[in-house]
Design a protein around this motif. Sequence first.
Motif, PDB file in Angstrom:
ATOM      1  N   ILE A   1      -8.453   1.942  -7.891  1.00 18.52           N
ATOM      2  CA  ILE A   1      -7.624   2.279  -6.823  1.00 18.52           C
ATOM      3  C   ILE A   1      -8.528   2.176  -5.515  1.00 18.52           C
ATOM      4  CG2 ILE A   1      -6.595   4.212  -5.839  1.00 18.52           C
ATOM      5  CD1 ILE A   1      -7.324   4.419  -9.425  1.00 18.52           C
TER       6      ILE A   1
ATOM      7  N   HIS B   1      -3.363  13.636  -7.069  1.00 19.68           N
ATOM      8  CA  HIS B   1      -2.226  12.899  -7.014  1.00 19.68           C
ATOM      9  C   HIS B   1      -1.782  11.613  -8.006  1.00 19.68           C
ATOM     10  CE1 HIS B   1       1.432  10.902  -5.135  1.00 19.68           C
ATOM     11  NE2 HIS B   1       0.822   9.827  -5.204  1.00 19.68           N
ATOM     12  N   LEU B   2      -3.032  10.962  -8.386  1.00 19.02           N
ATOM     13  CA  LEU B   2      -2.936   9.993  -9.145  1.00 19.02           C
ATOM     14  C   LEU B   2      -2.635  10.425 -10.574  1.00 19.02           C
ATOM     15  CD1 LEU B   2      -6.169   7.694  -7.846  1.00 19.02           C
ATOM     16  CD2 LEU B   2      -3.541   7.386  -7.547  1.00 19.02           C
TER      17      LEU B   2
ATOM     18  N   MET C   1       0.854  -1.040   0.012  1.00 20.00           N
ATOM     19  CA  MET C   1       0.023   0.078  -0.049  1.00 20.00           C
ATOM     20  C   MET C   1       0.748   1.284   0.133  1.00 20.00           C
ATOM     21  SD  MET C   1      -3.360   1.083   2.122  1.00 20.00           S
ATOM     22  CE  MET C   1      -4.206  -0.311   1.505  1.00 20.00           C
ATOM     23  N   GLU C   2       0.643   2.044  -1.000  1.00 20.57           N
ATOM     24  CA  GLU C   2       1.418   3.522  -1.015  1.00 20.57           C
ATOM     25  C   GLU C   2       0.639   4.387  -0.238  1.00 20.57           C
ATOM     26  OE1 GLU C   2       2.796   4.905  -4.999  1.00 20.57           O
ATOM     27  OE2 GLU C   2       1.960   3.001  -5.698  1.00 20.57           O
ATOM     28  N   GLU C   3       1.524   5.289   0.539  1.00 20.06           N
ATOM     29  CA  GLU C   3       1.015   6.193   1.575  1.00 20.06           C
ATOM     30  C   GLU C   3       1.005   7.748   0.902  1.00 20.06           C
ATOM     31  OE1 GLU C   3      -0.313   6.431   4.643  1.00 20.06           O
ATOM     32  OE2 GLU C   3      -0.417   4.228   4.557  1.00 20.06           O
ATOM     33  N   LEU C   4       0.194   8.497   1.227  1.00 22.05           N
ATOM     34  CA  LEU C   4      -0.005   9.824   0.662  1.00 22.05           C
ATOM     35  C   LEU C   4      -0.233  10.878   1.445  1.00 22.05           C
ATOM     36  CD1 LEU C   4      -0.465  11.763  -2.112  1.00 22.05           C
ATOM     37  CD2 LEU C   4      -2.775  11.243  -2.053  1.00 22.05           C
ATOM     38  N   ASN C   5       1.104  11.834   1.572  1.00 20.63           N
ATOM     39  CA  ASN C   5       1.057  12.904   2.542  1.00 20.63           C
ATOM     40  C   ASN C   5       0.213  12.968   3.678  1.00 20.63           C
ATOM     41  OD1 ASN C   5       2.440  13.833   0.377  1.00 20.63           O
ATOM     42  ND2 ASN C   5       0.603  14.821  -0.486  1.00 20.63           N
TER      43      ASN C   5
ATOM     44  N   GLY D   1      -3.709   5.520   2.522  1.00 21.55           N
ATOM     45  CA  GLY D   1      -3.138   4.538   1.754  1.00 21.55           C
ATOM     46  C   GLY D   1      -3.801   4.233   0.844  1.00 21.55           C
ATOM     47  N   TYR D   2      -3.158   3.963  -0.412  1.00 20.64           N
ATOM     48  CA  TYR D   2      -3.975   3.262  -1.516  1.00 20.64           C
ATOM     49  C   TYR D   2      -3.398   2.420  -2.385  1.00 20.64           C
ATOM     50  CZ  TYR D   2      -0.937   6.298  -4.574  1.00 20.64           C
ATOM     51  OH  TYR D   2       0.202   7.014  -5.170  1.00 20.64           O
ATOM     52  N   GLU D   3      -4.124   1.610  -3.024  1.00 26.53           N
ATOM     53  CA  GLU D   3      -3.566   0.524  -3.942  1.00 26.53           C
ATOM     54  C   GLU D   3      -3.945   0.455  -5.286  1.00 26.53           C
ATOM     55  OE1 GLU D   3      -2.496  -3.130  -0.817  1.00 26.53           O
ATOM     56  OE2 GLU D   3      -4.453  -3.195  -2.088  1.00 26.53           O
ATOM     57  N   ARG D   4      -3.431   0.286  -6.331  1.00 30.51           N
ATOM     58  CA  ARG D   4      -3.558   0.336  -7.740  1.00 30.51           C
ATOM     59  C   ARG D   4      -3.726  -0.976  -8.319  1.00 30.51           C
ATOM     60  NH1 ARG D   4      -0.956   6.094  -9.938  1.00 30.51           N
ATOM     61  NH2 ARG D   4      -2.805   5.731 -11.529  1.00 30.51           N
TER      62      ARG D   4
END
Length: 167
Positions: free
Chosen positions: A48, A72-73, A1-5, A9-12
């Motif tokens: 996402i 962001h995406l 999972m990627e973290e954003l600021n 968190g998100y996954e693609r």
Amino acid sequence: MEELNGIGGYERHGHGPAVVILSNPTADPRSWAVPFVSTLVDAGYEVITFIHTGKSFTPEYVVHDVAELIEHLQVGSVRLLGWSQGAAIAQEVALLRPDLVVAAALIATYGRQNSFDRLLQESSEVLATAGKELDPVRLVLTFLTSHPAPLLGEDAYVDPLIGGLRQ
């Protein structure tokens, strides 16, 4: 999972036009959205999933954080798939930032927040700052707000979810 600021968190998954899946800000879509993700990926979409961990769980903050995620995406306008509280968030994102939203599928939604919803969000905020001793309460709240009530009495349904969420 990627973290954003610090907002979540998100996954693609997959490739194609983007679909952002939203639920209760504290619910992990990995525990409930798998059928949606696989069906949409098979249909040619990039999916996402997002877990909100921002500084507040009030609708205003979550909506702004979802808009920040979409920007962001860098995928242009997205389709939103929202379930329950996620559907309410999706509709508010679409109203606030129509430039970011092509379409929205709202499942089990409601209009603007009612008194119970505000109380639920207050409790989520308190739990977000509490220690590990309240993990069972967080888990119960997640189940009660993210899964069909009739299935919560079925051990065959709940046990694998409990195991997955406790990892």
